[in-house]
Write an enzyme that holds these catalytic residues in place. Structure first.
Site, PDB file in Angstrom:
ATOM      1  N   GLY A 240       0.758  -1.244   0.000  1.00 47.55           N
ATOM      2  CA  GLY A 240       0.000   0.000   0.000  1.00 47.55           C
ATOM      3  C   GLY A 240       0.784   1.287   0.000  1.00 47.55           C
ATOM      4  O   GLY A 240       0.213   2.364  -0.180  1.00 47.55           O
ATOM      5  N   PRO A 282       4.420  -5.210  -0.716  1.00 49.58           N
ATOM      6  CA  PRO A 282       4.382  -4.029  -1.582  1.00 49.58           C
ATOM      7  C   PRO A 282       4.316  -4.409  -3.062  1.00 49.58           C
ATOM      8  O   PRO A 282       4.916  -5.399  -3.490  1.00 49.58           O
ATOM      9  CB  PRO A 282       5.719  -3.342  -1.284  1.00 49.58           C
ATOM     10  CG  PRO A 282       6.619  -4.448  -0.820  1.00 49.58           C
ATOM     11  CD  PRO A 282       5.753  -5.485  -0.171  1.00 49.58           C
ATOM     12  N   GLY A 283       3.577  -3.645  -3.809  1.00 46.44           N
ATOM     13  CA  GLY A 283       3.533  -3.834  -5.260  1.00 46.44           C
ATOM     14  C   GLY A 283       4.033  -2.564  -5.922  1.00 46.44           C
ATOM     15  O   GLY A 283       5.168  -2.464  -6.403  1.00 46.44           O
ATOM     16  N   TYR A 323      -9.040   5.917 -12.024  1.00 42.64           N
ATOM     17  CA  TYR A 323      -8.879   6.581 -10.719  1.00 42.64           C
ATOM     18  C   TYR A 323      -8.523   8.053 -10.866  1.00 42.64           C
ATOM     19  O   TYR A 323      -8.023   8.651  -9.911  1.00 42.64           O
ATOM     20  CB  TYR A 323      -7.764   5.915  -9.900  1.00 42.64           C
ATOM     21  CG  TYR A 323      -7.701   4.417 -10.007  1.00 42.64           C
ATOM     22  CD1 TYR A 323      -8.689   3.625  -9.432  1.00 42.64           C
ATOM     23  CD2 TYR A 323      -6.649   3.785 -10.676  1.00 42.64           C
ATOM     24  CE1 TYR A 323      -8.625   2.248  -9.524  1.00 42.64           C
ATOM     25  CE2 TYR A 323      -6.578   2.404 -10.768  1.00 42.64           C
ATOM     26  CZ  TYR A 323      -7.575   1.639 -10.197  1.00 42.64           C
ATOM     27  OH  TYR A 323      -7.513   0.283 -10.292  1.00 42.64           O
ATOM     28  N   CYS A 350     -12.593   4.381 -28.454  1.00 45.17           N
ATOM     29  CA  CYS A 350     -13.842   5.072 -28.758  1.00 45.17           C
ATOM     30  C   CYS A 350     -14.652   5.359 -27.497  1.00 45.17           C
ATOM     31  O   CYS A 350     -15.754   4.851 -27.319  1.00 45.17           O
ATOM     32  CB  CYS A 350     -14.638   4.182 -29.717  1.00 45.17           C
ATOM     33  SG  CYS A 350     -16.119   4.959 -30.293  1.00 45.17           S
ATOM     34  N   GLU A 351     -14.071   6.124 -26.599  1.00 43.19           N
ATOM     35  CA  GLU A 351     -14.774   6.552 -25.382  1.00 43.19           C
ATOM     36  C   GLU A 351     -14.222   7.912 -24.978  1.00 43.19           C
ATOM     37  O   GLU A 351     -13.000   8.114 -24.993  1.00 43.19           O
ATOM     38  CB  GLU A 351     -14.515   5.570 -24.226  1.00 43.19           C
ATOM     39  CG  GLU A 351     -15.129   4.222 -24.477  1.00 43.19           C
ATOM     40  CD  GLU A 351     -15.482   3.475 -23.196  1.00 43.19           C
ATOM     41  OE1 GLU A 351     -15.695   4.097 -22.148  1.00 43.19           O
ATOM     42  OE2 GLU A 351     -15.545   2.243 -23.297  1.00 43.19           O
ATOM     43  N   TYR A 379       0.405  -1.714 -12.142  1.00 43.98           N
ATOM     44  CA  TYR A 379      -0.984  -1.673 -12.616  1.00 43.98           C
ATOM     45  C   TYR A 379      -1.071  -0.979 -13.974  1.00 43.98           C
ATOM     46  O   TYR A 379      -2.038  -0.277 -14.268  1.00 43.98           O
ATOM     47  CB  TYR A 379      -1.888  -0.987 -11.573  1.00 43.98           C
ATOM     48  CG  TYR A 379      -1.693  -1.560 -10.183  1.00 43.98           C
ATOM     49  CD1 TYR A 379      -2.174  -2.824  -9.873  1.00 43.98           C
ATOM     50  CD2 TYR A 379      -0.982  -0.858  -9.204  1.00 43.98           C
ATOM     51  CE1 TYR A 379      -1.965  -3.372  -8.615  1.00 43.98           C
ATOM     52  CE2 TYR A 379      -0.775  -1.407  -7.945  1.00 43.98           C
ATOM     53  CZ  TYR A 379      -1.275  -2.661  -7.658  1.00 43.98           C
ATOM     54  OH  TYR A 379      -1.063  -3.207  -6.412  1.00 43.98           O
TER      55      TYR A 379
HETATM   56  N1  LLP Z   1      -1.634  -7.006  -0.914  1.00 46.96           N
HETATM   57  C1  LLP Z   1      -2.928  -7.099  -1.213  1.00 46.96           C
HETATM   58  C2  LLP Z   1      -3.763  -8.078  -0.541  1.00 46.96           C
HETATM   59  C3  LLP Z   1      -3.468  -6.249  -2.201  1.00 46.96           C
HETATM   60  O1  LLP Z   1      -4.765  -6.343  -2.502  1.00 46.96           O
HETATM   61  C4  LLP Z   1      -2.636  -5.316  -2.856  1.00 46.96           C
HETATM   62  C5  LLP Z   1      -3.166  -4.440  -3.899  1.00 46.96           C
HETATM   63  C6  LLP Z   1      -1.279  -5.270  -2.497  1.00 46.96           C
HETATM   64  C7  LLP Z   1      -0.820  -6.139  -1.511  1.00 46.96           C
HETATM   65  C8  LLP Z   1      -0.300  -4.333  -3.146  1.00 46.96           C
HETATM   66  O2  LLP Z   1      -0.606  -2.994  -2.922  1.00 46.96           O
HETATM   67  P1  LLP Z   1       0.387  -1.840  -3.411  1.00 46.96           P
HETATM   68  O3  LLP Z   1       1.657  -1.937  -2.601  1.00 46.96           O
HETATM   69  O4  LLP Z   1       0.648  -2.052  -4.852  1.00 46.96           O
HETATM   70  O5  LLP Z   1      -0.354  -0.595  -3.147  1.00 46.96           O
HETATM   71  N2  LLP Z   1      -5.075  -0.902  -9.631  1.00 46.96           N
HETATM   72  C9  LLP Z   1      -4.937   0.059  -8.549  1.00 46.96           C
HETATM   73  C10 LLP Z   1      -4.349  -0.554  -7.295  1.00 46.96           C
HETATM   74  C11 LLP Z   1      -5.093  -1.772  -6.809  1.00 46.96           C
HETATM   75  C12 LLP Z   1      -4.447  -2.398  -5.613  1.00 46.96           C
HETATM   76  C13 LLP Z   1      -4.985  -3.772  -5.363  1.00 46.96           C
HETATM   77  N3  LLP Z   1      -4.387  -4.446  -4.267  1.00 46.96           N
HETATM   78  C14 LLP Z   1      -4.100   1.224  -9.055  1.00 46.96           C
HETATM   79  O6  LLP Z   1      -3.682   1.208 -10.206  1.00 46.96           O
HETATM   80  O7  LLP Z   1      -3.876   2.185  -8.338  1.00 46.96           O
END
Ligand code: LLP
Length: 427
Positions: A240, A282-283, A323, A350-351, A379
């Site tokens: 997050g 973390p992603g 978003y 086309c949007e 993402y």
């Molecule tokens: N763990 C869980 C259980 C999650 O659902 C997520 C993200 C993460 C870890 C990783 O979160 P991060 O560190 O990346 O914030 N598509 C959206 C974000 C969706 C996040 C979904 N879950 C965007 O582009 O902002």
């Protein structure tokens, strides 16, 4: 000019990534194109390992499922958070060991649970109902299920409502007030061994306080579980952490996050006399800023505003549309040019919502120019679709001055994939 992004610079009017001219990369591989700096990706992974030397870092594969990138992160010692059987297959292919994988999800299919159990990975149960299914499946196939519990800590993450996940109104997790009871139920199930707790409060969070609040709540629950005789081997605080998409903004670093939550974890564990693994997922903060998205200008239209029509739209970068997300735009072949006019960058879909960037002050933009959208590694490709008959684009890795194709672009055959026209319609 690019803040902390030391893998990017402007030279001779062009944008460079790890010293390689992106104008050349676009010529070699075509556009649209995702381009990743291996050095930056590794550095981001290492920053987490150093900030949390005793924790396990599980990369959230939904942010980016490219196998080469997963291999790099595996080499850096990271594990993985997976949210589907498909993501589980990817991380197994990438060689991430099963002990470093957590299978997440709020509505998993039985076949996915079977696959997770057969692969020997831990599962995070999102509800009591799911716990009961896991127990059934485990007994059926004769595997022991190691189960953690996704807690809904009811913490406000101060982010876009579509990516906040820790509020009581969210679909994710077990309400924190019910967690101890569910844990006790699990302790009595034959197929299940409860191993710990998990939470994830949302994404693109730009302050450490919500993480601290959630960590405190998690440790409070851990205490109550230990009190009723439960064993806690792992505590996963989720992902997050946000990144500064907009120039001039700031996001906490992994070490600032660590200063906030590690003491809460350590004091809690010491007080309770337990020594579980700490996990983070973390992603975005690992992969987002490693990657540029390149797209070529097809048309400049001077209408009610100045529209720049490029060769990629929300099919390939959905975040602005979904978003209202900001991705910084650089005219890559005029990277050190002075801003001259305001432009709105739009895609070919086309949007009307197919807008990649609104109202940006840019150097003069012309047909044929190359637009780079920054921080596109999380993402970005992973949410791409073939909407409007647009096959997905290639991905390229830059490493030590060299470029390597790490995903071929699709051709139109992808549009036919799996389609069946009944013979009676072919007459
Ligand atoms: N763990 C869980 C259980 C999650 O659902 C997520 C993200 C993460 C870890 C990783 O979160 P991060 O560190 O990346 O914030 N598509 C959206 C974000 C969706 C996040 C979904 N879950 C965007 O582009 O902002």
């Amino acid at each position: 000019m690019f803040g902390t992004k030391d893998h990017l610079r402007a030279e001779g009017g062009h944008l460079l990534i790890d010293g390689v001219d992106v104008v050349d990369i676009a010529e070699d591989f075509g556009t649209p194109l995702y381009v990743t700096s291996e050095a930056r990706l590794r550095a981001n992974g290492r920053a987490y390992r150093e900030a949390f030397p005793k924790a396990d870092i599980y990369f959230a594969v939904k942010a980016n499922g490219n196998l080469a990138l997963l291999r790099i992160l595996a080499e850096e010692g990271l594990g993985a958070d997976v949210f589907s059987a498909g993501e589980l297959s990817l991380v197994r292919m990438a060689g991430i060991p099963r002990e470093k994988v957590l299978f997440n999800g709020n509505s998993k299919r039985r076949v996915e649970l079977e696959m997770a159990l057969e692969a020997g990975v831990r599962i995070s149960a999102d509800s009591l109902d799911e716990l009961l299914t896991i127990d059934e499946v485990a007994r059926e196939i004769g595997e022991e299920a190691q189960v953690a519990f996704r807690v809904n800590p009811d913490v406000s993450a101060k982010t876009h409502p579509k990516i906040a996940t820790g509020l009581k109104t969210s679909k994710f997790g077990i309400p924190w007030q019910e967690v101890v009871e569910v844990y006790r139920t699990a302790m009595g199930l034959e197929g299940v061994t409860p191993v710990g707790l998990h939470c994830h409060i949302g994404s693109q969070i730009l302050e450490t306080s919500p993480f601290v609040e959630a960590a405190a709540r998690m440790m409070e629950l851990v205490g109550r579980i230990v009190e009723v005789g439960g064993t806690i081997d792992m505590i996963d605080f989720g992902g997050g952490l946000g990144i500064p998409y907009t120039p001039g903004t700031k996001a906490p670093t992994p070490s600032e996050l660590a200063s906030g939550i590690t003491p809460i974890f350590e004091e809690g564990c010491q007080r309770l006399g337990i020594s579980p693994r700490m996990i983070l997922e973390p992603g975005r903060s690992i992969v987002a800023d490693s990657t540029l998205f390149l797209t070529r200008v097809n048309v400049v239209k001077r209408a009610h505003v100045n529209f720049v029509g490029v060769d990629a739209g929300f099919n390939l970068l959905a975040r602005p549309m979904l978003y209202d997300a900001y991705h910084h735009v650089v005219v890559a072949n005029r990277a050190d040019g002075e801003a001259e006019e305001r432009y709105t960058v739009v895609g070919p879909i086309c949007e009307s919502g197919d807008v990649l960037a609104k109202d940006r002050e840019l150097p003069k933009v012309e047909r044929g120019d190359l637009i780079a959208m920054l921080d596109a590694g999380a993402y970005g490709f992973s949410m791409a679709s073939v909407y409007n008959g647009q096959p997905r684009c290639p991905e390229v890795l830059v490493n030590g001055g060299r470029t390597e194709l790490i995903r071929r672009g699709e051709d139109q055959s992808v549009l036919l994939l799996g389609q069946i026209v009944p013979a009676r319609l072919l007459k």
